[in-house]
Design a protein around this motif. Structure first.
Motif, mmCIF file in Angstrom:
data_model
loop_
_atom_site.group_PDB
_atom_site.id
_atom_site.type_symbol
_atom_site.label_atom_id
_atom_site.label_comp_id
_atom_site.label_asym_id
_atom_site.label_seq_id
_atom_site.Cartn_x
_atom_site.Cartn_y
_atom_site.Cartn_z
ATOM 1 N N ALA A 1 0.827 -1.203 0.000
ATOM 2 C CA ALA A 1 0.000 0.000 0.000
ATOM 3 C C ALA A 1 0.866 1.259 0.000
ATOM 4 C CB ALA A 1 -0.937 -0.008 1.205
ATOM 5 N N GLU A 2 1.921 1.250 0.781
ATOM 6 C CA GLU A 2 2.821 2.408 0.817
ATOM 7 C C GLU A 2 3.505 2.606 -0.531
ATOM 8 O OE1 GLU A 2 5.264 1.624 4.222
ATOM 9 O OE2 GLU A 2 3.602 2.042 5.602
ATOM 10 N N GLN A 3 3.861 1.504 -1.183
ATOM 11 C CA GLN A 3 4.456 1.604 -2.510
ATOM 12 C C GLN A 3 3.460 2.226 -3.483
ATOM 13 O OE1 GLN A 3 5.081 -1.941 -5.093
ATOM 14 N NE2 GLN A 3 7.240 -1.410 -4.897
ATOM 15 N N GLN A 4 2.221 1.796 -3.416
ATOM 16 C CA GLN A 4 1.186 2.366 -4.283
ATOM 17 C C GLN A 4 1.000 3.855 -4.004
ATOM 18 O OE1 GLN A 4 -2.641 0.414 -4.468
ATOM 19 N NE2 GLN A 4 -1.706 -1.571 -4.102
ATOM 20 N N ALA A 5 0.962 4.209 -2.731
ATOM 21 C CA ALA A 5 0.704 5.599 -2.353
ATOM 22 C C ALA A 5 1.751 6.544 -2.940
ATOM 23 C CB ALA A 5 0.661 5.741 -0.836
ATOM 24 N N GLY A 6 2.950 6.054 -3.163
ATOM 25 C CA GLY A 6 4.012 6.894 -3.694
ATOM 26 C C GLY A 6 4.160 6.841 -5.206
ATOM 27 N N ASP A 7 3.231 6.186 -5.889
ATOM 28 C CA ASP A 7 3.394 6.004 -7.330
ATOM 29 C C ASP A 7 2.047 6.145 -8.041
ATOM 30 O OD1 ASP A 7 3.744 5.010 -9.948
ATOM 31 O OD2 ASP A 7 5.346 3.679 -9.287
ATOM 32 N N ARG A 8 1.836 7.305 -8.599
ATOM 33 C CA ARG A 8 0.551 7.606 -9.242
ATOM 34 C C ARG A 8 0.233 6.660 -10.398
ATOM 35 N NH1 ARG A 8 -0.980 13.464 -11.711
ATOM 36 N NH2 ARG A 8 -3.101 12.930 -12.307
ATOM 37 N N ALA A 9 1.226 6.324 -11.212
ATOM 38 C CA ALA A 9 0.978 5.428 -12.349
ATOM 39 C C ALA A 9 0.612 4.028 -11.869
ATOM 40 C CB ALA A 9 2.197 5.371 -13.266
ATOM 41 N N LEU B 1 -3.283 -0.265 -11.443
ATOM 42 C CA LEU B 1 -3.952 -1.255 -10.600
ATOM 43 C C LEU B 1 -5.452 -1.003 -10.521
ATOM 44 C CD1 LEU B 1 -1.432 -1.733 -7.652
ATOM 45 C CD2 LEU B 1 -1.842 -3.244 -9.596
ATOM 46 N N ALA B 2 -5.844 0.267 -10.505
ATOM 47 C CA ALA B 2 -7.273 0.583 -10.424
ATOM 48 C C ALA B 2 -7.979 0.321 -11.745
ATOM 49 C CB ALA B 2 -7.461 2.044 -10.004
ATOM 50 N N ALA B 3 -7.266 0.436 -12.857
ATOM 51 C CA ALA B 3 -7.911 0.348 -14.173
ATOM 52 C C ALA B 3 -7.808 -1.023 -14.820
ATOM 53 C CB ALA B 3 -7.310 1.390 -15.118
ATOM 54 N N GLN B 4 -6.763 -1.759 -14.532
ATOM 55 C CA GLN B 4 -6.540 -3.045 -15.192
ATOM 56 C C GLN B 4 -7.407 -4.124 -14.562
ATOM 57 O OE1 GLN B 4 -4.491 -3.813 -17.869
ATOM 58 N NE2 GLN B 4 -4.303 -1.602 -18.029
ATOM 59 N N VAL C 1 -6.216 -11.323 -2.012
ATOM 60 C CA VAL C 1 -5.150 -10.337 -1.770
ATOM 61 C C VAL C 1 -5.008 -9.351 -2.938
ATOM 62 C CG1 VAL C 1 -2.690 -10.002 -1.296
ATOM 63 C CG2 VAL C 1 -3.967 -11.832 -0.139
ATOM 64 N N PRO C 2 -4.823 -9.804 -4.187
ATOM 65 C CA PRO C 2 -4.698 -8.812 -5.260
ATOM 66 C C PRO C 2 -5.977 -8.002 -5.469
ATOM 67 C CG PRO C 2 -4.661 -11.047 -6.158
ATOM 68 C CD PRO C 2 -4.597 -11.163 -4.671
ATOM 69 N N LEU C 3 -7.131 -8.604 -5.205
ATOM 70 C CA LEU C 3 -8.372 -7.837 -5.323
ATOM 71 C C LEU C 3 -8.420 -6.702 -4.308
ATOM 72 C CD1 LEU C 3 -11.043 -10.579 -6.017
ATOM 73 C CD2 LEU C 3 -10.508 -8.610 -7.454
ATOM 74 N N VAL C 4 -8.001 -6.992 -3.086
ATOM 75 C CA VAL C 4 -7.959 -5.957 -2.056
ATOM 76 C C VAL C 4 -6.978 -4.861 -2.449
ATOM 77 C CG1 VAL C 4 -7.184 -5.505 0.320
ATOM 78 C CG2 VAL C 4 -8.777 -7.382 -0.152
ATOM 79 N N MET C 5 -5.818 -5.249 -2.974
ATOM 80 C CA MET C 5 -4.814 -4.246 -3.338
ATOM 81 C C MET C 5 -5.270 -3.396 -4.525
ATOM 82 S SD MET C 5 -2.811 -4.605 -0.884
ATOM 83 C CE MET C 5 -1.492 -3.464 -1.297
ATOM 84 N N CYS C 6 -5.951 -4.010 -5.487
ATOM 85 C CA CYS C 6 -6.495 -3.233 -6.610
ATOM 86 C C CYS C 6 -7.605 -2.313 -6.132
ATOM 87 C CB CYS C 6 -6.990 -4.162 -7.713
ATOM 88 S SG CYS C 6 -5.643 -4.978 -8.608
ATOM 89 N N GLY C 7 -8.426 -2.796 -5.202
ATOM 90 C CA GLY C 7 -9.465 -1.939 -4.623
ATOM 91 C C GLY C 7 -8.862 -0.774 -3.865
ATOM 92 N N LEU C 8 -7.772 -1.028 -3.173
ATOM 93 C CA LEU C 8 -7.097 0.047 -2.452
ATOM 94 C C LEU C 8 -6.549 1.085 -3.432
ATOM 95 C CD1 LEU C 8 -6.321 1.003 0.358
ATOM 96 C CD2 LEU C 8 -4.231 -0.334 0.161
ATOM 97 N N ALA D 1 -7.955 1.909 -6.192
ATOM 98 C CA ALA D 1 -9.116 2.730 -6.570
ATOM 99 C C ALA D 1 -9.415 3.760 -5.485
ATOM 100 C CB ALA D 1 -10.328 1.835 -6.826
ATOM 101 N N VAL D 2 -9.264 3.378 -4.240
ATOM 102 C CA VAL D 2 -9.459 4.327 -3.134
ATOM 103 C C VAL D 2 -8.423 5.444 -3.232
ATOM 104 C CG1 VAL D 2 -9.268 4.610 -0.619
ATOM 105 C CG2 VAL D 2 -10.546 2.672 -1.576
ATOM 106 N N MET D 3 -7.179 5.078 -3.490
ATOM 107 C CA MET D 3 -6.117 6.084 -3.599
ATOM 108 C C MET D 3 -6.385 7.035 -4.756
ATOM 109 S SD MET D 3 -2.696 3.904 -2.890
ATOM 110 C CE MET D 3 -2.404 3.098 -1.324
ATOM 111 N N GLN D 4 -6.872 6.496 -5.852
ATOM 112 C CA GLN D 4 -7.142 7.323 -7.013
ATOM 113 C C GLN D 4 -8.255 8.331 -6.720
ATOM 114 O OE1 GLN D 4 -7.859 5.041 -10.554
ATOM 115 N NE2 GLN D 4 -7.132 6.693 -11.845
ATOM 116 N N SER D 5 -9.177 7.963 -5.847
ATOM 117 C CA SER D 5 -10.263 8.878 -5.490
ATOM 118 C C SER D 5 -9.824 9.890 -4.431
ATOM 119 C CB SER D 5 -11.480 8.090 -4.987
ATOM 120 O OG SER D 5 -11.218 7.552 -3.702
#
Length: 185
Positions: free
Chosen positions: A91-99, A104-107, A148-155, A157-161
């Motif tokens: 999650a921290e890695q995602q938070a620091g990387d917009r792409a 993850l949110a779109a694929q 696990v990957p579903l939760v991370m992809c959902g997260l 989407a939360v970050m993108q919002s």
């Protein structure tokens, strides 16, 4: 590859990490080339399309997370902390990387799982961490590796919002905790 080609590829990847991390998928290949101090032709020789470059960056992120998961497996941490710690690191890695968040949110989740399982050992290692935590009785018995990957992809989407992702990560972690109510299907 020649030594200069290896150096150029490394410069491109580092420049792309920074550019895509800041600007997301709106980043242009020309911006990456300029940031890497290489010609656009050099960039396209290494990565013929923007999608190829993004795939390489995502693969790099998943490889790093596979290393984190492996370290958790080798450590003597409490099984819950090992499992939750890897999810927090992801999650921290995602938070620091917009792409990364955008991808993850779109694929489709299947695409991300395929990359994680076929090109890295991330899926396998997370499944092992999950199973170990289940055997210890700290993760619900009906949780599955695909969760696990579903939760991370959902997260993502939360970050993108632009919502408080840490809140939703904690909600997800609490959902993995044993015993938990019986899950449908």
């Amino acid at each position: 590859m020649r030594a200069d080609a290896v150096r150029n590829r490394a410069k491109i990847v580092e420049a792309a990490k920074a550019a895509f991390g800041e600007r997301g998928l709106e980043t242009q290949m020309e911006d990456v080339a300029k940031r890497a101090c290489v010609g656009v032709g050099t960039l396209y020789r290494h990565f013929p399309t923007k999608d190829a470059l993004v795939h390489a960056l995502i693969l790099d992120k998943f490889e790093r997370m596979a290393e984190v998961a492996q370290a958790a497996l080798e450590g003597d941490d409490d099984p819950w902390e090992a499992f939750a710690g890897v999810l927090r690191a992801g999650a921290e890695q995602q938070a620091g990387d917009r792409a990364l968040v955008q991808v993850l949110a779109a694929q489709p989740q299947e695409t991300m799982r395929a990359v994680a399982e076929q090109e890295t050992k991330l899926g396998e290692r997370m499944a092992e961490l999950l199973a170990r935590a289940q055997r210890a009785g700290v993760v619900r018995e009906d949780a599955e590796p695909d969760d696990v990957p579903l939760v991370m992809c959902g997260l993502a989407a939360v970050m993108q919002s632009r919502r408080n992702w840490e809140r939703y990560l904690q909600l997800a972690l609490d959902g993995f905790r044993a015993p938990g109510a019986k899950l449908p299907g």
